[in-house]
Scaffold this motif. Structure first.
Motif, PDB file in Angstrom:
ATOM      1  N   THR A 175      -2.114  12.769   2.434  1.00  0.00           N
ATOM      2  CA  THR A 175      -3.570  12.750   2.253  1.00  0.00           C
ATOM      3  C   THR A 175      -4.173  11.604   3.045  1.00  0.00           C
ATOM      4  N   MET A 176      -4.580  11.916   4.252  1.00  0.00           N
ATOM      5  CA  MET A 176      -5.163  10.899   5.115  1.00  0.00           C
ATOM      6  C   MET A 176      -6.542  10.472   4.619  1.00  0.00           C
ATOM      7  N   GLU A 177      -7.216  11.351   3.859  1.00  0.00           N
ATOM      8  CA  GLU A 177      -8.544  10.986   3.347  1.00  0.00           C
ATOM      9  C   GLU A 177      -8.409   9.744   2.452  1.00  0.00           C
ATOM     10  N   SER A 178      -7.443   9.817   1.527  1.00  0.00           N
ATOM     11  CA  SER A 178      -7.237   8.683   0.630  1.00  0.00           C
ATOM     12  C   SER A 178      -6.756   7.464   1.401  1.00  0.00           C
ATOM     13  N   ALA A 179      -5.857   7.705   2.362  1.00  0.00           N
ATOM     14  CA  ALA A 179      -5.335   6.589   3.152  1.00  0.00           C
ATOM     15  C   ALA A 179      -6.479   5.871   3.848  1.00  0.00           C
ATOM     16  N   ARG A 180      -7.372   6.675   4.434  1.00  0.00           N
ATOM     17  CA  ARG A 180      -8.500   6.096   5.179  1.00  0.00           C
ATOM     18  C   ARG A 180      -9.433   5.340   4.226  1.00  0.00           C
ATOM     19  N   LYS A 181      -9.622   5.895   3.007  1.00  0.00           N
ATOM     20  CA  LYS A 181     -10.504   5.256   2.035  1.00  0.00           C
ATOM     21  C   LYS A 181      -9.963   3.872   1.663  1.00  0.00           C
ATOM     22  N   VAL A 182      -8.649   3.830   1.393  1.00  0.00           N
ATOM     23  CA  VAL A 182      -8.037   2.543   1.055  1.00  0.00           C
ATOM     24  C   VAL A 182      -8.216   1.567   2.217  1.00  0.00           C
ATOM     25  N   PHE A 183      -7.974   2.081   3.421  1.00  0.00           N
ATOM     26  CA  PHE A 183      -8.092   1.242   4.619  1.00  0.00           C
ATOM     27  C   PHE A 183      -9.518   0.688   4.758  1.00  0.00           C
ATOM     28  N   ASP A 184     -10.500   1.584   4.569  1.00  0.00           N
ATOM     29  CA  ASP A 184     -11.897   1.164   4.759  1.00  0.00           C
ATOM     30  C   ASP A 184     -12.321   0.104   3.752  1.00  0.00           C
ATOM     31  N   ASN A 185     -11.690   0.115   2.573  1.00  0.00           N
ATOM     32  CA  ASN A 185     -12.077  -0.844   1.540  1.00  0.00           C
ATOM     33  C   ASN A 185     -11.270  -2.134   1.564  1.00  0.00           C
ATOM     34  N   LEU A 186     -10.417  -2.272   2.588  1.00  0.00           N
ATOM     35  CA  LEU A 186      -9.591  -3.468   2.639  1.00  0.00           C
ATOM     36  C   LEU A 186     -10.447  -4.720   2.858  1.00  0.00           C
ATOM     37  N   PRO A 187     -10.094  -5.813   2.214  1.00  0.00           N
ATOM     38  CA  PRO A 187     -10.850  -7.058   2.402  1.00  0.00           C
ATOM     39  C   PRO A 187     -10.745  -7.570   3.834  1.00  0.00           C
ATOM     40  N   GLN A 188      -9.608  -7.394   4.420  1.00  0.00           N
ATOM     41  CA  GLN A 188      -9.467  -7.768   5.833  1.00  0.00           C
ATOM     42  C   GLN A 188      -8.452  -6.823   6.484  1.00  0.00           C
ATOM     43  N   ARG A 189      -8.384  -6.847   7.797  1.00  0.00           N
ATOM     44  CA  ARG A 189      -7.478  -5.945   8.498  1.00  0.00           C
ATOM     45  C   ARG A 189      -6.594  -6.758   9.413  1.00  0.00           C
ATOM     46  N   ASN A 190      -5.349  -6.343   9.540  1.00  0.00           N
ATOM     47  CA  ASN A 190      -4.519  -6.941  10.584  1.00  0.00           C
ATOM     48  C   ASN A 190      -3.834  -5.826  11.354  1.00  0.00           C
ATOM     49  N   VAL A 191      -3.045  -6.195  12.311  1.00  0.00           N
ATOM     50  CA  VAL A 191      -2.462  -5.183  13.190  1.00  0.00           C
ATOM     51  C   VAL A 191      -1.556  -4.232  12.399  1.00  0.00           C
ATOM     52  N   VAL A 192      -0.959  -4.731  11.313  1.00  0.00           N
ATOM     53  CA  VAL A 192      -0.085  -3.856  10.526  1.00  0.00           C
ATOM     54  C   VAL A 192      -0.883  -2.775   9.815  1.00  0.00           C
TER      55      VAL A 192
END
Length: 746
Positions: free
Chosen positions: A106-123
């Motif tokens: 489920t990429m929809e959920s994956a993307r949602k979690v990603f979008d709500n991340l406090p910060q992003r790194n290369v991983v």
DNA sequence: ATAGGGTTAG
């Protein structure tokens, strides 16, 4: 085709020194998971009780367990719990969650979690890309890659590996080469994950030299590097080289796993090398993979490909576990036998057997996939079973497998071989992606169906869109030229092949040119060409020459060519029947007896296995010469009637084996009939007035029957299609699509 | 966090 991401056009990948040194990515520390001893079920029960004494890193093995068991609901439960316990800010944990959702589809959920991340790194970026590749959305992986670059992120060797895989999934070798450019620029070609990804991309895109170069540059070649390279050799058609590499790999002290071994077995399979195959098999057993499903399936397929059908069947029946691949291999093995059987009749039985295996597979509850469909379409084209082919076509639409390029190509081929050029070209036009083989299939389809000019036009279209033709393409192109009959044009294409594309001519190309001379009645030019090119003609070429010389009335040359043919095929019954018929036509009865004696000495069967069959409403009716089955009186009466009418407009029964009484050596009344005449008559009686007649014949059509069918097509105003062992004949309004040079020999 | 294989089309 994927459009080129604009970001990549400029030099916008900023690779810093950290990247070059392969230091671990920023913000990411490898955790030592303290829950190694924690049982999965215990953990889950803790979570569901809401008892949250877990530390954040303890979620990782639980999530891993959910991934392994593909449990989306598990992931969702744990996700909810993570949020509840306030670990939602832990970047590494949320990254793993992105990965878990992606792996569970489920990429929809994956993307949602990603979008709500406090910060992003290369991983986190890389996990998302990997998720899209994993879920067959490579184009989205590439746009995420661009997003990351625009946001100022730097790729690592892992990121680039994933993006190369995305290119590979899109067959976009050009984009891959751009990425490769940066890889070269920053000198990381020796990295294992980058190198493996490059190998795999080039292998999949059939750039063999690049594959091997990429492989050679890898500093630490692991088992995956070797396996990819060995498999690439197989894809490139150099199985022997693959086996050499395997031996080299063993010498370097690497132990193959079941995947490497399966790959190596597939090489033995294409080489039909049972000896090497059983050696590898022994190695498999020694290493403990003796009952591995993939290994067993490969051995079974090796048996099938080597023609040991019975051994394969035995193995298949003994297998405790089978999966879709096992069944597919079984069907594919039989499908292939329909192509390689010399005898049209055994091809027919293999084809029927393949369809039966498919029925059994259905009963066992397995759902067919693209491999199943491709093989089944091959079977239908061999059987010229258009009704079954249409049913499979419908199933490919329903299941969505029609979008696969191989299935689409197989469909083009099926309709073409069933004589339906319109449906073939519709299938071709509707393909959203075409490979060289798709183009070549369509070009061949036009040639097979007697439309040489369209074949040549399509060839030019293919060149125009930048697809590079190969040997097989040029066989069809030259064959089209021989049908058009313009010597200059044929020679121009012949030169183009040699000089523009550096393709060495093979026997089939020569055969096309000689066929052209023969069709034009230029027998002397044909022999001159043979002399000029210092050609040692194949059986096929001699058989063309025999037919040509006969139709030109050059009997001496015809006998010469036929003797050459006999020398090359001393055990072939069709050649003897050819000679017999030639002597019968010339009324040289002494030679007839001589050939008959030779046949007795060589123990050649006195009867040619001449069968024809016709499929009406999903039932197959088969006929052999002089057959009395299937409403014989009615069929015989209709046939007599048609022969009588045909005589009225100039048809004469030609003297040949079928019409000559062996004892008296003279022409008798046409009481005996070729099997295809019976099948066509049966078809005329049992189909509606306008319906096309489609008949398959195990041997090639004789001249007499060919003439007869032309006249019948006029008399009945029907289209009659006959697929014989050599080619397709479409009779319509007194003409045949083969241009009267397709009937051969006997 | 990433990576590989078997069965298919001219």
């Amino acid at each position: 085709m994927a459009s080129l991401p604009t970001v990549l056009v400029g030099n916008t990948i900023k690779l810093d020194s950290e990247f070059k040194k392969f230091s671990p990515p920023l913000h990411f520390e490898k955790r030592k998971y303290s829950t190694k001893e924690l049982e999965f079920r215990e953990a889950v029960s803790l979570i569901t009780q809401g008892n949250t004494t877990l530390e954040s890193s303890s979620y990782v093995p639980i999530l891993q367990e959910c991934i392994d068991s593909n449990s989306l609901s598990g992931v969702e439960t744990i996700h909810a719990n993570i949020i509840k316990t306030g670990f939602g800010q832990e970047l590494f944990l949320m990254t793993f969650l992105v990965n878990a959702y992606a792996k569970c589809g489920t990429m929809e959920s994956a993307r949602k979690v990603f979008d709500n991340l406090p910060q992003r790194n290369v991983v986190t970026w890389t996990s998302l890309m990997s998720g899209y590749v994993h879920n067959l959305r490579p184009e989205l992986a590439i746009s995420v890659f661009n997003e990351m670059l625009e946001a100022g992120g730097y790729p690592t060797n892992y990121t680039l590996g994933i993006i190369l895989n995305a290119c590979s999934a899109l067959y976009d070798v050009n984009l891959g080469k751009q990425i490769h450019g940066y890889i070269v620029k920053y000198d990381i070609q020796y990295d294992t994950s980058v190198g493996n990804a490059l190998c795999s991309l080039y292998s999949r895109c059939h750039c063999f030299d690049m594959t091997i170069k990429a492989f050679d540059r890898i500093e630490d070649k692991n088992l995956i590097s070797w396996t990819t390279a060995i498999s690439a050799c197989g894809i490139n058609g150099d199985s022997a080289m693959g086996l050499d590499m395997f031996v080299k790999m063993l010498a370097e002290g690497l132990e193959p796993n079941e995947i490497t071994l399966t790959t190596v077995l597939s090489l033995c399979c294409t080489m039909q090398d049972l000896v090497m195959g059983s050696q590898v098999h022994s190695l498999c057993i020694k290493l403990g993979y003796g009952s591995d499903l993939h290994i067993t399936t490969s051995i079974m397929y090796l048996y099938l490909k080597s023609g040991c059908i019975t051994a394969a069947k035995k193995l298949f029946d003994k297998m405790n576990f089978t999966n879709l691949v096992t069944w597919n291999a079984m069907i594919a093995g039989h499908a292939e036998m329909t192509n390689f059987s010399e005898n049209g009749l055994s091809a027919y039985f293999y084809g029927i057997e393949a369809l039966r295996i498919y029925q059994r597979m259905n009963l066992s509850g397995l759902k067919p996939d693209l491999y199943t469909f491709s093989s089944l379409l091959t079977v239908c084209s061999s059987l010229v079973a258009m009704e079954q082919g249409e049913q499979i076509h419908a199933q490919t639409i329903k299941t969505g497998f029609l979008s696969d390029v191989v299935v689409g190509t197989a469909l083009v081929n099926m309709y073409s071989k069933c004589g339906s050029i319109d449906r073939a070209s519709k299938a071709f036009v509707e393909m959203y992606r075409r490979t060289l083989i798709s183009w070549t299939s369509m070009i061949t389809a036009f040639v097979q169906n007697g439309r040489p000019q369209q074949a040549l036009d399509l060839f030019e279209d293919m060149r125009f869109v930048g697809v590079r033709p190969n040997t097989v393409t040029f066989v069809s192109v030259l064959s089209a030229c021989s049908q058009v009959g313009t010597v200059d044009q044929a020679m121009a294409y012949y030169d183009m092949m040699k000089n523009v594309y550096n393709i060495e001519p093979v026997m089939d190309h020569y055969a096309c040119l000689i066929d052209m001379f023969v069709r034009l009645g230029q027998i002397d030019e044909a022999f001159e060409f043979i002399k000029k090119t210092d050609l040692k003609p194949s059986e096929f070429i001699w058989s063309i020459l025999v037919a040509g010389c006969r139709s030109q009335g050059k009997l001496e040359l015809a006998f010469y060519a036929a003797e050459q043919l006999l020398e090359l095929k001393p055990k072939d019954s069709e050649t003897y029947f050819l000679l017999l018929n030639m002597y019968i036509s010339a009324e040289k009865w002494k030679d007839v007896s001589r050939v008959r004696k030779m046949m007795r000495d060589e123990k050649i069967d006195n009867k040619l296995l001449d069968w024809s069959w016709i499929s009406i409403k999903n039932k197959v009716y088969s006929f052999k010469s002089g057959d009395k089955k299937h409403k014989s009186d009615e069929v015989a009466r209709l046939l007599e009637d048609l022969i009588e009418k045909a005589r009225g407009i100039g048809y004469r029964v030609e003297k040949n084996l079928e019409t000559v009484d062996e004892e008296k050596e003279e022409t008798t009344a046409s009481t005996a009939h070729h099997s295809e005449k019976l099948a066509v008559a049966f078809g005329l009686l049992n189909t509606s007035n306008a319906a096309e007649i489609l008949v398959v014949k195990s041997t090639s059509m004789c001249r007499d029957s060919h003439n007869f069918m032309k006249i019948i097509s006029t008399l009945t105003s029907r289209t009659i299609t006959i697929r014989d062992s050599k080619r397709l004949h479409k009779f319509y309004d007194g003409q045949c699509s083969c241009g009267d040079f397709g009937h051969s020999l006997v």
